[in-house]
Design a protein around this motif. Structure first.
Motif, PDB file in Angstrom:
ATOM      1  N   UNK A  64       0.434  -1.542   0.382  1.00 36.25           N
ATOM      2  CA  UNK A  64       0.190  -0.169   0.293  1.00 36.25           C
ATOM      3  C   UNK A  64       0.781   1.066  -0.217  1.00 36.25           C
ATOM      4  N   UNK A  65       1.965   1.237   1.219  1.00 38.78           N
ATOM      5  CA  UNK A  65       2.721   1.973   1.039  1.00 38.78           C
ATOM      6  C   UNK A  65       4.593   1.876   1.008  1.00 38.78           C
ATOM      7  N   UNK A  66       5.340   2.929   0.691  1.00 34.82           N
ATOM      8  CA  UNK A  66       6.611   2.421   1.281  1.00 34.82           C
ATOM      9  C   UNK A  66       7.360   2.349   3.170  1.00 34.82           C
ATOM     10  N   UNK A  67       7.554   0.904   3.001  1.00 33.26           N
ATOM     11  CA  UNK A  67       7.816   1.121   4.187  1.00 33.26           C
ATOM     12  C   UNK A  67       9.764   1.328   4.712  1.00 33.26           C
ATOM     13  N   UNK A  68       9.756   2.722   5.097  1.00 32.80           N
ATOM     14  CA  UNK A  68      10.845   2.938   5.777  1.00 32.80           C
ATOM     15  C   UNK A  68      11.801   3.021   6.653  1.00 32.80           C
ATOM     16  N   UNK A  69      13.565   2.404   6.867  1.00 34.44           N
ATOM     17  CA  UNK A  69      13.723   1.649   8.067  1.00 34.44           C
ATOM     18  C   UNK A  69      13.323   3.011   8.913  1.00 34.44           C
ATOM     19  N   UNK A  70      13.036   2.173  10.343  1.00 38.73           N
ATOM     20  CA  UNK A  70      13.075   3.129  11.518  1.00 38.73           C
ATOM     21  C   UNK A  70      13.220   2.578  12.415  1.00 38.73           C
ATOM     22  N   UNK A  71      13.497   3.033  13.887  1.00 40.95           N
ATOM     23  CA  UNK A  71      14.297   2.709  14.912  1.00 40.95           C
ATOM     24  C   UNK A  71      12.610   1.682  15.897  1.00 40.95           C
ATOM     25  N   UNK A  72      11.515   1.817  15.247  1.00 43.45           N
ATOM     26  CA  UNK A  72      10.495   1.679  15.820  1.00 43.45           C
ATOM     27  C   UNK A  72      10.699   0.746  15.505  1.00 43.45           C
ATOM     28  N   UNK A  73      10.600  -0.173  14.300  1.00 47.79           N
ATOM     29  CA  UNK A  73      10.274  -0.734  13.369  1.00 47.79           C
ATOM     30  C   UNK A  73       8.859  -1.457  12.797  1.00 47.79           C
ATOM     31  N   UNK A  74       8.216  -1.643  12.667  1.00 47.19           N
ATOM     32  CA  UNK A  74       6.871  -1.874  12.265  1.00 47.19           C
ATOM     33  C   UNK A  74       5.856  -2.837  13.553  1.00 47.19           C
ATOM     34  N   UNK A  75       4.706  -2.559  13.629  1.00 47.89           N
ATOM     35  CA  UNK A  75       4.136  -4.153  14.314  1.00 47.89           C
ATOM     36  C   UNK A  75       2.995  -4.227  13.240  1.00 47.89           C
ATOM     37  N   UNK A  76       2.633  -5.533  13.549  1.00 49.64           N
ATOM     38  CA  UNK A  76       1.590  -6.474  12.575  1.00 49.64           C
ATOM     39  C   UNK A  76       1.314  -7.171  13.313  1.00 49.64           C
ATOM     40  N   UNK A  91      -4.139 -13.295   8.127  1.00 54.48           N
ATOM     41  CA  UNK A  91      -4.036 -12.735   7.631  1.00 54.48           C
ATOM     42  C   UNK A  91      -3.435 -11.303   8.936  1.00 54.48           C
ATOM     43  N   UNK A  92      -2.544 -10.593   7.632  1.00 47.80           N
ATOM     44  CA  UNK A  92      -1.525  -9.501   8.007  1.00 47.80           C
ATOM     45  C   UNK A  92      -2.553  -7.695   7.863  1.00 47.80           C
ATOM     46  N   UNK A  93      -1.702  -7.156   9.021  1.00 48.61           N
ATOM     47  CA  UNK A  93      -1.524  -5.993   8.394  1.00 48.61           C
ATOM     48  C   UNK A  93      -0.209  -4.955   9.187  1.00 48.61           C
ATOM     49  N   UNK A  94       0.577  -4.921   7.548  1.00 48.17           N
ATOM     50  CA  UNK A  94       1.361  -3.951   8.462  1.00 48.17           C
ATOM     51  C   UNK A  94       1.842  -3.016   8.525  1.00 48.17           C
ATOM     52  N   UNK A  95       1.763  -2.268  10.074  1.00 46.72           N
ATOM     53  CA  UNK A  95       1.828  -0.885  10.325  1.00 46.72           C
ATOM     54  C   UNK A  95       2.887   0.479  10.581  1.00 46.72           C
TER      55      UNK A  95
END
Length: 144
Positions: A64-76, A91-95
């Motif tokens: 849906x949109x690009x994922x840039x590196x972040x120290x917080x990571x991602x939430x799934x 089913x996943x929603x990557x935030x």
């Protein structure tokens, strides 16, 4: 029921030449999140059969949109769907972090949505197997 939530670290090396997480690495992030649900959380609930064998039968990913590196990571966020006798889907929603620095994640706009169809597998007989009652009960706790 509430989804299973797993925060996953994004490695600096996950980025491609454009500074975004590479599409193949996104699948690895989903896998890392899924193991938290099906191995760690299941084991804490007394369900160890998933560890004996589980195969990915299919995978669908929508970016849906690009994922840039972040120290917080991602939430799934993960839910179980279409639980049948010998298969189920996750089913996943990557935030992504919402950017205001308070550690919250933007649930309104997931970066990735995906599903994985999984088949319990008996490694000794090299054949698919049926879900146990314990496994079905565990998955029911995360069924949307």
């Amino acid at each position: 029921m509430a989804p299973y939530v797993n925060d996953v670290a994004v490695r600096w090396s996950d980025q491609d030449a454009y500074g975004h997480v590479n599409h193949a690495r996104v699948v690895t992030l989903l896998e890392d999140a899924r193991t938290g649900l099906l191995f760690d959380a299941a084991a804490r609930a007394g369900v160890a059969a998933f560890e004996a064998g589980l195969l990915v039968a299919s995978l669908e990913v929508a970016y849906k949109r690009p994922i840039a590196w972040s120290p917080a990571g991602v939430r799934v966020l993960m839910t179980a769907e279409d639980v049948r006798a010998a298969s189920f889907r996750v089913a996943y929603r990557l935030l992504l972090p919402d950017g205001d620095g308070d550690g919250s994640f933007d649930e309104a706009k997931p970066a990735v949505t995906a599903t994985t169809q999984l088949v319990p597998y008996d490694l000794a007989t090299e054949r698919p197997r049926r879900l146990t009652g314990e496994e079905r009960e565990f998955l029911a706790g995360y069924t949307a």
